[in-house]
Each structure stands twice: as C-alpha cells, then as structure tokens.
Scaffold this motif. Structure first.
Motif, PDB file in Angstrom:
ATOM      1  N   ARG A 103       6.357   5.318   1.871  1.00  0.00           N
ATOM      2  CA  ARG A 103       6.174   6.572   1.136  1.00  0.00           C
ATOM      3  C   ARG A 103       7.510   6.980   0.547  1.00  0.00           C
ATOM      4  O   ARG A 103       8.535   6.896   1.206  1.00  0.00           O
ATOM      5  N   GLU A 140       5.185  10.012  -4.537  1.00  0.00           N
ATOM      6  CA  GLU A 140       4.745  11.349  -4.948  1.00  0.00           C
ATOM      7  C   GLU A 140       5.846  12.064  -5.722  1.00  0.00           C
ATOM      8  O   GLU A 140       7.028  11.940  -5.384  1.00  0.00           O
ATOM      9  N   ASP A 198       0.821  -1.225   0.000  1.00  0.00           N
ATOM     10  CA  ASP A 198       0.000   0.000   0.000  1.00  0.00           C
ATOM     11  C   ASP A 198       0.857   1.279   0.000  1.00  0.00           C
ATOM     12  O   ASP A 198       0.400   2.336   0.414  1.00  0.00           O
ATOM     13  N   SER A 199       2.081   1.177  -0.499  1.00  0.00           N
ATOM     14  CA  SER A 199       2.981   2.333  -0.506  1.00  0.00           C
ATOM     15  C   SER A 199       2.466   3.441  -1.426  1.00  0.00           C
ATOM     16  O   SER A 199       1.606   3.223  -2.281  1.00  0.00           O
ATOM     17  N   VAL A 200       3.040   4.618  -1.230  1.00  0.00           N
ATOM     18  CA  VAL A 200       2.668   5.801  -2.006  1.00  0.00           C
ATOM     19  C   VAL A 200       3.950   6.453  -2.520  1.00  0.00           C
ATOM     20  O   VAL A 200       4.918   6.608  -1.776  1.00  0.00           O
ATOM     21  N   ARG A 246      -0.572   5.399  -5.866  1.00  0.00           N
ATOM     22  CA  ARG A 246      -0.861   4.565  -4.692  1.00  0.00           C
ATOM     23  C   ARG A 246      -0.754   3.090  -5.054  1.00  0.00           C
ATOM     24  O   ARG A 246      -1.358   2.648  -6.026  1.00  0.00           O
ATOM     25  N   ARG A 279       0.572  11.609  -7.618  1.00  0.00           N
ATOM     26  CA  ARG A 279       0.657  10.667  -6.505  1.00  0.00           C
ATOM     27  C   ARG A 279       0.234   9.307  -7.051  1.00  0.00           C
ATOM     28  O   ARG A 279      -0.801   9.195  -7.708  1.00  0.00           O
TER      29      ARG A 279
END
Length: 126
Positions: A103, A36, A32-34, A45, A43
């Motif tokens: 992230r 940016e 579930d990393s993001v 996801r 972004r």
C-alpha cells in the motif's frame, strides 16, 4: 527484509521514477498492491494498473528525494515532484510486506509564500 535493503529498494524506485523507467519503478510493488491519492479521492488497485496510470500521465516529471525515514514495514519519503517545471511537495507513505509495497498513500502540496508574521524567526531553505 532488513531496513538497509528496503532503503536501497526505495532509492532504486525513486531513481527509476525520475528517469521514466516505468518497469523498474514498479518492481517494488506487489501484484495486488494499492495506491491511494486522498486529495483527489483516487484508489488504484494492482501493480499493472498503477504502472499503466503513471505511464499514461502526459506531464514531464522529475523526482527529488529530500529524505526517507522508516523501519520494518512502514517507510515515508519526502520529495519534490516537478510536473512540467512546477514543483509539488509530496509525502509518500509505503507499507511493505517483505520486499514489496502492498500500500502506498501520497499527499501533495503546492508551494506557498512565507508568512510575514514569522519572518524574524525564519531562515530560507534552499
């Protein structure tokens, strides 16, 4: 996870990125990393979407790590990403939860000519 283990995981990540090994490159990301890219306002996801977006990128890419700094859950990598032989200077900020990136934020900069007003105090970087 120890800092030495994170540093080794980052080395594997950037080495895989440099040879377009998309599976190995994305092992470091939690499901579930993001990711940016503030300069483009994007972004992404989820590890699968991050990998798909990078796999679809049509340019020839090379990655040269200049240095990695960090400890604990926060790591910064300075690197040069070369897209179709044009260099971009990049800072990648990765936040970890255990052994996985949750992230990442990447900032890109074009090279520029040195300013003549500071020439007497400057030495060239190679």
């Amino acid at each position: 996870m120890r800092d030495d283990d994170v540093r080794a995981a980052l080395r594997r990540h950037w080495a895989a990125s440099d040879v377009d090994d998309f599976d190995a490159e994305h092992e470091i990301y939690r499901e579930d990393s993001v990711v940016e890219y503030p300069q483009s306002g994007e972004r992404i996801r989820g590890r699968r979407n991050i990998q798909a977006s990078r796999t679809a990128q049509p340019n020839s890419k090379r990655f040269t790590v200049r240095r990695m700094l960090g400890g604990g859950d926060l790591w910064v990598t300075e690197l040069v990403m070369t897209y179709d032989e044009q260099p971009f200077y990049v800072v990648s900020i990765m936040e970890f939860d255990g052994a996985e990136v949750v992230r990442e934020t990447q900032y890109f900069s074009d090279p520029f000519e040195p300013g003549p007003s500071r020439a007497q105090w400057v030495e060239p970087m190679s």
